[in-house]
Motif scaffolding. Sequence first.
Motif, PDB file in Angstrom:
ATOM      1  N   TYR A 165      20.957  25.740 -30.021  1.00 18.22           N
ATOM      2  CA  TYR A 165      21.448  25.042 -28.833  1.00 18.22           C
ATOM      3  C   TYR A 165      20.687  25.407 -27.569  1.00 18.22           C
ATOM      4  O   TYR A 165      20.680  24.674 -26.591  1.00 18.22           O
ATOM      5  CB  TYR A 165      22.949  25.329 -28.623  1.00 18.22           C
ATOM      6  N   ASP A 166      20.018  26.574 -27.582  1.00 20.71           N
ATOM      7  CA  ASP A 166      19.327  27.018 -26.369  1.00 20.71           C
ATOM      8  C   ASP A 166      17.812  26.940 -26.516  1.00 20.71           C
ATOM      9  O   ASP A 166      17.073  27.611 -25.795  1.00 20.71           O
ATOM     10  CB  ASP A 166      19.738  28.453 -26.031  1.00 20.71           C
TER      11      ASP A 166
ATOM     12  N   SER B  32      31.768  31.210 -24.565  1.00 23.70           N
ATOM     13  CA  SER B  32      31.588  29.788 -24.250  1.00 23.70           C
ATOM     14  C   SER B  32      30.792  29.619 -22.958  1.00 23.70           C
ATOM     15  O   SER B  32      29.912  28.767 -22.866  1.00 23.70           O
ATOM     16  CB  SER B  32      32.939  29.095 -24.098  1.00 23.70           C
ATOM     17  N   LYS B  33      31.108  30.454 -21.969  1.00 21.70           N
ATOM     18  CA  LYS B  33      30.378  30.383 -20.696  1.00 21.70           C
ATOM     19  C   LYS B  33      28.894  30.674 -20.919  1.00 21.70           C
ATOM     20  O   LYS B  33      28.026  30.013 -20.353  1.00 21.70           O
ATOM     21  CB  LYS B  33      30.953  31.415 -19.717  1.00 21.70           C
ATOM     22  N   GLN B  34      28.658  31.659 -21.772  1.00 17.74           N
ATOM     23  CA  GLN B  34      27.262  32.030 -22.052  1.00 17.74           C
ATOM     24  C   GLN B  34      26.537  30.878 -22.739  1.00 17.74           C
ATOM     25  O   GLN B  34      25.374  30.570 -22.411  1.00 17.74           O
ATOM     26  CB  GLN B  34      27.255  33.274 -22.941  1.00 17.74           C
ATOM     27  N   VAL B  35      27.227  30.230 -23.686  1.00 21.87           N
ATOM     28  CA  VAL B  35      26.615  29.115 -24.409  1.00 21.87           C
ATOM     29  C   VAL B  35      26.297  27.970 -23.442  1.00 21.87           C
ATOM     30  O   VAL B  35      25.200  27.406 -23.467  1.00 21.87           O
ATOM     31  CB  VAL B  35      27.559  28.632 -25.535  1.00 21.87           C
TER      32      VAL B  35
ATOM     33  N   ILE C 143      39.575  36.206 -24.326  1.00 23.48           N
ATOM     34  CA  ILE C 143      38.631  36.468 -23.231  1.00 23.48           C
ATOM     35  C   ILE C 143      37.208  36.462 -23.760  1.00 23.48           C
ATOM     36  O   ILE C 143      36.293  35.931 -23.129  1.00 23.48           O
ATOM     37  CB  ILE C 143      38.959  37.821 -22.565  1.00 23.48           C
ATOM     38  N   LYS C 144      37.072  37.031 -24.971  1.00 22.95           N
ATOM     39  CA  LYS C 144      35.753  37.068 -25.596  1.00 22.95           C
ATOM     40  C   LYS C 144      35.249  35.645 -25.849  1.00 22.95           C
ATOM     41  O   LYS C 144      34.068  35.327 -25.620  1.00 22.95           O
ATOM     42  CB  LYS C 144      35.868  37.836 -26.921  1.00 22.95           C
TER      43      LYS C 144
END
Lengths: 183, 445
Positions: free
Chosen positions: A116-117, A8-11, A2-3
Amino acid sequence: MIKFVSRSKQVVARATVLPFLVRIGIAVSGLVAVYVAWPLDIASGPYGALLGLSALYPAVAPRGRAATLAALVVVAGWLVDTVGFDARVALWRVLTIATTLYLGHTLTALAAVLPYDAVVNLDVVGTWLARALVVVLISAVLTVVALGLATDLAGDAFLIATLAGLAGAVGATLLLARLIRRA
Amino acid sequence: MRLRNAVPPGEAGERPEKTWVPTRALGRSVLLTGLLLVLGVALGRVDLVLLAAPFAIGAAIGLRRMPTSVPELTIDADEEHLVEGGHVQANVTVSNPDIIPYDLVVVRTRTSRWLKLEHADRPFAITVPSDGWAAVDLPGDALRWGRQEVGPAAARVAACGGLLACRPVVMPPRAVRVYPVTEPFNAIEAMPAAAGLVGNHRSRRMGEGGELAGVRPFAPGDRLRRIDWRVSLRTRDLHVASTLSDRDAEVLLLLDVLGEVGLSGGVAGSASVLDTTVRAAAAIAEHYLQRGDRVSLLEHGATARRLRPATGRRQYLRVLEWLLDVRPDPVEWDTDESVFGVHHVSSDALVMVLSPLIDPRAADMLAHLTQSGRYVVAVDTLPEGAAPAGTGPLSPLATRLWRLERENVLGRLREHGVPVVAWAGAGSLDLVLRDVARMAAAPRG
């Protein structure tokens, strides 16, 4: 798990365009290099997916040793094809492999220091690619000339020329090693 | 098993740490170049040498000139009078003193949560020319008063085509002064006790001034220009218009900083106790300083910071500067002790105590000041709906008890003659100031 999914969603949510395109460039370069280098029989077989994964991995983790391993896989494939399968050393294949190997290498070097951000100025990627293209162009000219000579001068004379060139290259390697110590 | 230290302990005479270090890309270049050349020699294959060529050429071009200096980082921010809710412009500048350009500089900045700066939560990637500089602009808004920090900022530089990287350069934060927004405040009532010789307040004493006190018969010593000719003609006897003298006064703003209650939502959100305290203090100080009074400030907290009384525009700026450093300052002393002596408060000063009145020590201090004959006004700064922390099943009951206890304290304070008024901006203190002035006019026993 889940973590990992939430991370991954945050990235994905924070990722910006240019760093993403750089990673796409790494993946494309790696895939082209690996599938051009390896024999078609192996690349299209069950091991083809593994080869593809090895080429894609540096795009996901550019800071690790993945890029070095991917380059070694490409070199290994080229040796397998030319030595094991007795494939002809075609100019277009040498040019493609050399170009994509170097592009993958230099884009991985960029991605390793580019978050990446990040908010990226266009000139960062533009300057980086321009320098890489200059290197690729010089190498391509060298490749065309050298392989042309190899065709014309097949025999002992070429062997001597090759050895002399190799000695120069070894010198360049030693110079690089010295530079590393200085850095 | 004994593990080796990740960072070896420093020793005397140790060489300074290198600023520029080779990256993994340089190691990869060297490895591939060397390996392909060795294979080319061993197998007599020129194509392998040509595969190594781009790596060797790229490294040679990249490393022909190498950086030696450390990049310099500076943080700049607005120095103009910035009020909460206003626009702020901060920027981080990276200077390159070297003779080669920086191919990539990654700048990261942390900022105070009360500065809403554009993209401040993201790293910035820029290039810096040789012997030049480049700046990352961070425009945004200031959401709350105080010294809000921009930074620390860190920059990591890659040069020579990513073959060399600089160790991160870190710059300590820079504080941006965000002044409190002053809620409109206007008190037209007289000061209870004017002390100075000049000022804008009408005093309770006759004298030279502008405020008419009445008309009385002419007496020796009266100035001729004071004669009221209309009344004199009507009464056929000389009469003069007597005026009240103009005096200034001292206002002491006593800020209760024993604790913070409520959550601050910035200038557009909910106000905490300290928000209300600071904004009200700024408004009251501005009002009285514009009228020519002397204003001083004092904290009721552990450090008991104090700003000496003075007047004028310069004092107003000092007040704003002083208010920037207001923060919760709890103390552990008993209720019997006092953080400052009453003798420090001028007997003629109007003492405005800005307090949420939830700490019994604040109520004791108020009662003590009133008993000592000071003119005290308590301004209640507790936000509406404030409640003690905790979300248990008995919380509503506890909150109700807490409110009842506080109402009890307020009632006892009023019994002691301490007027208590909730801060509500313009005119909120007029009624109370009138009562205080009336009490001050009464003879003291």
